[in-house]
Design a protein around this motif. Structure first.
Motif, PDB file in Angstrom:
ATOM      1  N   GLN A   1      -0.184  23.082  47.108  1.00 52.29           N
ATOM      2  CA  GLN A   1       0.868  22.257  47.694  1.00 52.29           C
ATOM      3  C   GLN A   1       1.021  20.927  46.958  1.00 52.29           C
ATOM      4  OE1 GLN A   1       3.074  23.218  50.296  1.00 52.29           O
ATOM      5  NE2 GLN A   1       2.157  25.141  49.656  1.00 52.29           N
ATOM      6  N   LEU A   2      -0.094  20.338  46.546  1.00 49.80           N
ATOM      7  CA  LEU A   2      -0.015  19.097  45.775  1.00 49.80           C
ATOM      8  C   LEU A   2       0.751  19.306  44.470  1.00 49.80           C
ATOM      9  CD1 LEU A   2      -3.528  17.399  46.081  1.00 49.80           C
ATOM     10  CD2 LEU A   2      -1.335  16.443  46.789  1.00 49.80           C
TER      11      LEU A   2
ATOM     12  N   ASP B   1      -7.848  23.013  55.634  1.00 44.42           N
ATOM     13  CA  ASP B   1      -9.177  22.786  55.065  1.00 44.42           C
ATOM     14  C   ASP B   1      -9.395  23.667  53.838  1.00 44.42           C
ATOM     15  OD1 ASP B   1     -11.730  21.416  55.296  1.00 44.42           O
ATOM     16  OD2 ASP B   1     -12.589  23.383  55.775  1.00 44.42           O
ATOM     17  N   ASN B   2      -8.325  24.359  53.415  1.00 43.78           N
ATOM     18  CA  ASN B   2      -8.415  25.314  52.315  1.00 43.78           C
ATOM     19  C   ASN B   2      -8.096  24.621  50.997  1.00 43.78           C
ATOM     20  OD1 ASN B   2      -7.312  27.358  50.362  1.00 43.78           O
ATOM     21  ND2 ASN B   2      -7.937  28.754  51.995  1.00 43.78           N
ATOM     22  N   ASP B   3      -9.092  24.523  50.101  1.00 47.87           N
ATOM     23  CA  ASP B   3      -8.914  23.794  48.843  1.00 47.87           C
ATOM     24  C   ASP B   3      -7.799  24.386  47.993  1.00 47.87           C
ATOM     25  OD1 ASP B   3     -11.114  22.495  49.832  1.00 47.87           O
ATOM     26  OD2 ASP B   3     -12.248  22.563  47.954  1.00 47.87           O
TER      27      ASP B   3
ATOM     28  N   MET C   1       7.968  16.807  53.100  1.00 51.99           N
ATOM     29  CA  MET C   1       7.252  16.357  54.291  1.00 51.99           C
ATOM     30  C   MET C   1       6.463  17.502  54.911  1.00 51.99           C
ATOM     31  SD  MET C   1       8.744  14.662  57.814  1.00 51.99           S
ATOM     32  CE  MET C   1       9.076  13.061  57.082  1.00 51.99           C
ATOM     33  N   ALA C   2       7.047  18.699  54.910  1.00 47.69           N
ATOM     34  CA  ALA C   2       6.355  19.858  55.482  1.00 47.69           C
ATOM     35  C   ALA C   2       5.160  20.262  54.628  1.00 47.69           C
ATOM     36  CB  ALA C   2       7.325  21.026  55.639  1.00 47.69           C
ATOM     37  N   SER C   3       5.270  20.114  53.315  1.00 42.30           N
ATOM     38  CA  SER C   3       4.119  20.389  52.440  1.00 42.30           C
ATOM     39  C   SER C   3       3.002  19.382  52.704  1.00 42.30           C
ATOM     40  CB  SER C   3       4.542  20.315  50.972  1.00 42.30           C
ATOM     41  OG  SER C   3       5.324  21.420  50.606  1.00 42.30           O
ATOM     42  N   ILE C   4       3.375  18.127  52.939  1.00 43.79           N
ATOM     43  CA  ILE C   4       2.377  17.097  53.234  1.00 43.79           C
ATOM     44  C   ILE C   4       1.671  17.405  54.549  1.00 43.79           C
ATOM     45  CG2 ILE C   4       2.058  14.651  53.758  1.00 43.79           C
ATOM     46  CD1 ILE C   4       4.531  14.139  51.905  1.00 43.79           C
ATOM     47  N   VAL C   5       2.433  17.797  55.562  1.00 42.52           N
ATOM     48  CA  VAL C   5       1.845  18.167  56.851  1.00 42.52           C
ATOM     49  C   VAL C   5       0.943  19.388  56.692  1.00 42.52           C
ATOM     50  CG1 VAL C   5       2.363  19.065  59.160  1.00 42.52           C
ATOM     51  CG2 VAL C   5       3.667  17.144  58.248  1.00 42.52           C
ATOM     52  N   ARG C   6       1.360  20.313  55.865  1.00 44.01           N
ATOM     53  CA  ARG C   6       0.535  21.506  55.614  1.00 44.01           C
ATOM     54  C   ARG C   6      -0.819  21.102  55.038  1.00 44.01           C
ATOM     55  NH1 ARG C   6       2.577  26.914  52.271  1.00 44.01           N
ATOM     56  NH2 ARG C   6       0.629  28.114  52.493  1.00 44.01           N
ATOM     57  N   ILE C   7      -0.817  20.143  54.112  1.00 40.23           N
ATOM     58  CA  ILE C   7      -2.073  19.653  53.529  1.00 40.23           C
ATOM     59  C   ILE C   7      -2.917  18.940  54.580  1.00 40.23           C
ATOM     60  CG2 ILE C   7      -3.036  17.966  51.903  1.00 40.23           C
ATOM     61  CD1 ILE C   7      -0.631  18.656  50.051  1.00 40.23           C
TER      62      ILE C   7
ATOM     63  N   GLN D   1      -0.524   8.356  52.895  1.00 45.16           N
ATOM     64  CA  GLN D   1      -1.488   8.565  53.984  1.00 45.16           C
ATOM     65  C   GLN D   1      -2.295   9.831  53.743  1.00 45.16           C
ATOM     66  OE1 GLN D   1       0.501   8.689  57.767  1.00 45.16           O
ATOM     67  NE2 GLN D   1      -1.359   9.066  58.949  1.00 45.16           N
ATOM     68  N   MET D   2      -1.634  10.863  53.251  1.00 46.33           N
ATOM     69  CA  MET D   2      -2.303  12.127  52.947  1.00 46.33           C
ATOM     70  C   MET D   2      -3.317  11.961  51.815  1.00 46.33           C
ATOM     71  SD  MET D   2      -0.665  15.325  51.009  1.00 46.33           S
ATOM     72  CE  MET D   2      -0.758  14.292  49.563  1.00 46.33           C
TER      73      MET D   2
END
Length: 514
Positions: A456-457, A448-450, A438-444, A496-497
């Motif tokens: 993270q993906l 704006d950094n590709d 969940m924290a990785s998803i929020v980080r994404i 959602q992400m």
């Protein structure tokens, strides 16, 4: 197109529609057809006849659209399993109130626990905001939203300090057992037949405002809010807010103030109970901040002014104010101006007490007590400091937020977990060594950094142990060691992400992750 795909997949899954296995068991196993990527991810959707809510827009438009935008077979399979997860598995009951023939009710469970959390249910529904439009039909997504809002209003009117609730009596579903709460000593008291657990969390109250404003902004359906018990619930919430605003551990003359909420539990985990015989650690009054006894992880706060929860409440007070304005002339004693005023007071409190200097830079503290003590960390659960822009509290380029973000995503955050499987924020709920996707998803969602997003993906894809679902947390050195294979909120948030990236970073989704 997708209907044809499902018809092809169903026989391969080998589930007779009439059987409908418990998803708690089903989600522990791998099912064909596999993704055909290097990770060979399982297919995890229930048979169509066993899904708990059907949304044709999702099946016939959104999923095929994402399939064309995401050529990587593993990434698409994870989206296919994850995004529909709440609709597939968590709509435990949908019906009408016994005393109001047209008052829709939706009992939405977290996944593997047969109870409805205010925070989780609001966030589970938020995942489907991109699909929400005005619709009066009882089998629509809008109806599902209305049912959650109505049931949350009922819960808040009966037990506003509680966080998780039992099925409504109209459902005919027996109340779930919660052995952990059987010996709890809580004030105010509550009824076990309607309450599953009674940990007071400020973000649970904010969640009601969140789902209300989400529904209103997507549909413009102001008439709904003038019906049933929504106005009554808002009036009651503001009584709680006024009580919390006036609260402190000590009276001006030094006597201990009678607390509006106390909680004790016999447990071998310190995070499961409040110190000082249920009062929690002392907190100073007149800060503009509102107390939260527990975090969104359901863990006890150390310092009771939880900054992310106050951020969330401030924003959603502002977001709900237009509903109050549109309901001009209703029986609500709370005005939009009062909502804006309380939000401004909380924002001033965060600015004065919630910002500290670390290493010469201003950052947001996770918790404070108003006396000068501050807890410098973050927790994976939303609301978190990392999620502040996602919550709408501030702009992602806010200088203090960016300073805070740099700290949280480093070893200066005691709950930033690192390892070859996944590196992400965790928390004391599952302890050191366990990172939360969940924290990785929020980080994404807040980046704006590709390069950061792509990294993270890849980590999220590598963290499912081949099951193809977003887990609660994972051992950063061993993907086979995880908690909760079935966590609907996190699964929906992942989808959602993906839809968010489809809008703003389609080139990332077009990459290969093989």
């Amino acid at each position: 197109m997708l209907v044809h795909l499902i018809s092809l997949l169903a026989p391969l899954i080998g589930i007779a529609a009439a059987q409908c296995p418990d998803y708690l068991d089903y989600a522990t196993l791998k099912h064909q057809p596999y993704s055909e990527g290097v990770r060979n991810l399982s297919y995890q959707r229930p048979d169509p006849a066993c899904r708990t809510f059907d949304l044709p827009l999702l099946e016939n438009k959104i999923i095929p659209h994402v399939m064309h935008a995401v050529p990587d077979p593993d990434l698409f399979r994870l989206f296919l399993n994850a995004y529909p997860n709440t609709l597939d598995t968590a709509v435990r009951w949908k019906g009408y109130a016994a005393d109001s023939a047209d008052e829709e009710l939706t009992f939405l469970v977290t996944g593997d626990i047969d109870a409805m959390w205010l925070r989780d249910s609001a966030n589970q529904m938020q995942s489907y905001l991109p699909l929400l439009t005005a619709n009066s039909s009882v089998d629509s997504l809008a109806s599902l939203f209305r049912g959650v809002i109505n049931l949350q209003a009922r819960y808040l009117l009966t037990s506003p300090y509680c966080n998780a609730f039992q099925p409504p009596v109209e459902s005919g579903i027996a109340p779930a057992q919660n052995p952990s709460a059987s010996e709890d000593h809580v004030f105010p008291t509550y009824n076990n037949s309607s309450v599953f657990e009674c940990k007071y969390e400020l973000d649970s109250l904010a969640a009601f405002l969140q789902i209300s404003s989400d529904y209103y902004n997507a549909t413009g359906d102001v008439a709904f809010f003038g019906k049933y018990h929504w106005v009554e619930a808002i009036n009651h919430l503001f009584e709680i807010f006024e009580t919390l605003s006036a609260a402190a551990t000590y009276e001006p003359d030094g006597r201990v103030q009678n607390s509006s909420y106390t909680f004790t539990r016999v447990s071998n985990r310190a995070t499961e109970t409040l110190s000082n015989d249920g009062l929690g650690n002392p907190y100073r009054g007149e800060t503009g901040l509102l107390r939260s006894a527990f975090r969104p992880s359901d863990d006890a706060t150390i310092y009771q002014y939880l900054i992310p929860a106050n951020m969330m409440l401030a924003h959603y007070l502002e977001a709900t104010a237009p509903i109050m304005l549109a309901l001009n002339g209703s029986t609500c004693s709370v005005t939009s101006a009062q909502m804006i005023q309380l939000a401004a007071t909380i924002r001033r409190g965060i600015a004065e007490y919630g910002i500290v200097t670390i290493g010469g830079k201003q950052v947001y503290a996770y918790e404070v007590d108003g006396y000068g003590s501050a807890n410098i960390m973050d927790d994976a659960n939303i609301p978190s400091l990392l999620s502040a822009p996602f919550l709408g509290y501030l702009d992602v380029n806010d200088e203090v937020y960016q300073n805070t973000r740099a700290l949280l995503l480093s070893d200066r955050n005691p709950y930033f977990m690192r390892g070859p499987v996944i590196s992400a924020v965790g928390g004391p709920h599952n302890g050191p060594g366990y990172a939360w996707p969940m924290a990785s998803i929020v980080r994404i969602l807040t980046s704006d950094n590709d390069t950061e997003i792509t990294e993270q993906l890849g980590m999220i894809l590598n963290s499912t142990d081949g099951l193809g679902l977003i887990h609660e947390s994972i051992n950063t050195f061993n993907q086979t060691d995880y908690t909760r294979q079935w966590f609907s909120w996190a699964n929906g948030l992942f989808g959602q992400m993906i839809l968010d990236l489809q809008d703003r970073k389609p080139q990332i989704l077009a990459q290969s992750f093989q």
